[in-house]
Write an enzyme that holds these catalytic residues in place. Structure first.
Site, mmCIF file in Angstrom:
data_model
loop_
_atom_site.group_PDB
_atom_site.id
_atom_site.type_symbol
_atom_site.label_atom_id
_atom_site.label_comp_id
_atom_site.label_asym_id
_atom_site.label_seq_id
_atom_site.Cartn_x
_atom_site.Cartn_y
_atom_site.Cartn_z
ATOM 1 N N HIS A 52 0.896 -7.545 -4.536
ATOM 2 C CA HIS A 52 0.534 -7.472 -3.231
ATOM 3 C C HIS A 52 -1.115 -8.118 -3.375
ATOM 4 C CE1 HIS A 52 2.848 -3.134 -1.761
ATOM 5 N NE2 HIS A 52 3.041 -4.388 -2.019
ATOM 6 N N GLU A 54 -3.545 -6.479 -2.973
ATOM 7 C CA GLU A 54 -5.139 -5.890 -4.265
ATOM 8 C C GLU A 54 -4.072 -6.368 -6.092
ATOM 9 O OE1 GLU A 54 -4.492 -3.822 0.134
ATOM 10 O OE2 GLU A 54 -3.422 -5.132 -1.617
ATOM 11 N N CYS A 81 -1.772 0.039 -0.305
ATOM 12 C CA CYS A 81 -1.155 1.388 -0.224
ATOM 13 C C CYS A 81 -0.725 1.845 -1.912
ATOM 14 C CB CYS A 81 0.559 0.386 -0.541
ATOM 15 S SG CYS A 81 1.125 -0.717 -2.481
#
Length: 287
Positions: A52, A54, A81
């Site tokens: 992801h 991040e 998330c």
């Protein structure tokens, strides 16, 4: 750098993600106003479900300044998330900002784990400052369903592919006309006015969004400012709307209008087309 400036960089990363065929998430980590990491998701192209935006940004930042990211801010186009929110805790991040929320994604019908960041940090007993809705409108375009459909359609498209898609679009528009207009009584409007109304109806827009700026016996000049998924997709993919609209949508629009009268034509002024101007100049002609 302020949060808006950092989010603008995250949006650039998200656009790069979409160009590559990934899911359109971008993240930036900054410390004392200086960017230490910027990344986008690569889970689709890499086959790594943890890749992801991040997570990648946290890894990059830790490689730069160490595993303690205290005094740093994480800025993400989409609310992280639970996996990424937890990673932010372990990295010691003290501040997080996002544009588009998990709640908004769920309301769109997208699959998301309904566990907001603030709840995560509250239950973890962590005092992390969270800013939501930073450049929300700009971020929302990355996740708009219609825009994403156009991105999938246009990604990697050349003239031949666009012309093939235009042929399919022609058939769809003619079919739509036959289902929605063929049984209706002819109106008392002029042919040009009837064509203009059909133009508005098919795009599901109002006359205020695409007003007539010039009216002559054989021509209407329209300045369209309506929301356009093709325009937004071209901006994200860094494609030229003058090329895309010429080969993809001008012909199908012409064919749709000619269902009313074969003398009708549709053209655009490609010197006055968004995003190069603030409207698209389009013409309905009776020839």
């Amino acid at each position: 750098m302020n949060l808006n400036s950092l989010m603008a960089l995250a949006i650039e990363e998200a656009r790069q993600s979409l160009r590559e065929g990934n899911s359109g998430f971008g993240a930036v980590i900054a410390k004392n106003g200086s960017v230490v990491a910027r990344a986008h998701d690569t889970d689709t192209t890499s086959g790594d479900p943890t890749a992801h935006a991040e997570m990648s940004a946290i890894r990059m930042a830790c490689a730069q300044i160490g595993k303690d990211l205290g005094k740093c801010v994480l800025v993400s186009t989409h609310e992280p998330c639970p996996m990424c929110s937890t990673a932010a805790i372990w990295a010691g991040l003290e501040e997080v900002a996002y544009g588009f929320s998990i709640k908004e994604a769920i309301e769109q019908g997208r699959r998301r784990i309904d566990f907001p960041m603030k709840r995560m940090y509250s239950e973890a007993g962590k005092n992390i400052l969270v800013h939501g809705g930073v450049l929300q409108e700009e971020c929302s375009m990355l996740y708009n369903k219609e825009v994403r459909e156009q991105i999938s359609l246009l990604r990697g498209a050349n003239e031949e592919k666009l012309q093939q898609q235009a042929s399919q679009l022609c058939r769809k528009r003619v079919s739509w006309f036959k289902q929605n207009y063929i049984s209706q009584k002819r109106t008392t409007k002029s042919v040009l006015d009837e064509a203009y109304q059909l133009f508005l109806d098919k795009l599901a827009i109002t006359a205020e969004e695409a007003p007539v700026k010039l009216r002559e016996a054989d021509k209407l000049v329209i300045h369209s400012r309506n929301f356009c998924p093709t325009l937004e997709a071209c901006k994200i993919l860094d494609m030229d709307t003058r090329f895309v609209c010429l080969h993809l949508t001008e012909g199908p629009t012409r064919e749709l209008l000619r269902q009313i009268d074969p003398r009708l034509n549709f053209k655009r002024n490609y010197e006055k087309l968004r995003p190069y101007t603030d409207y698209c100049e389009e013409m309905i002609l009776l020839e």
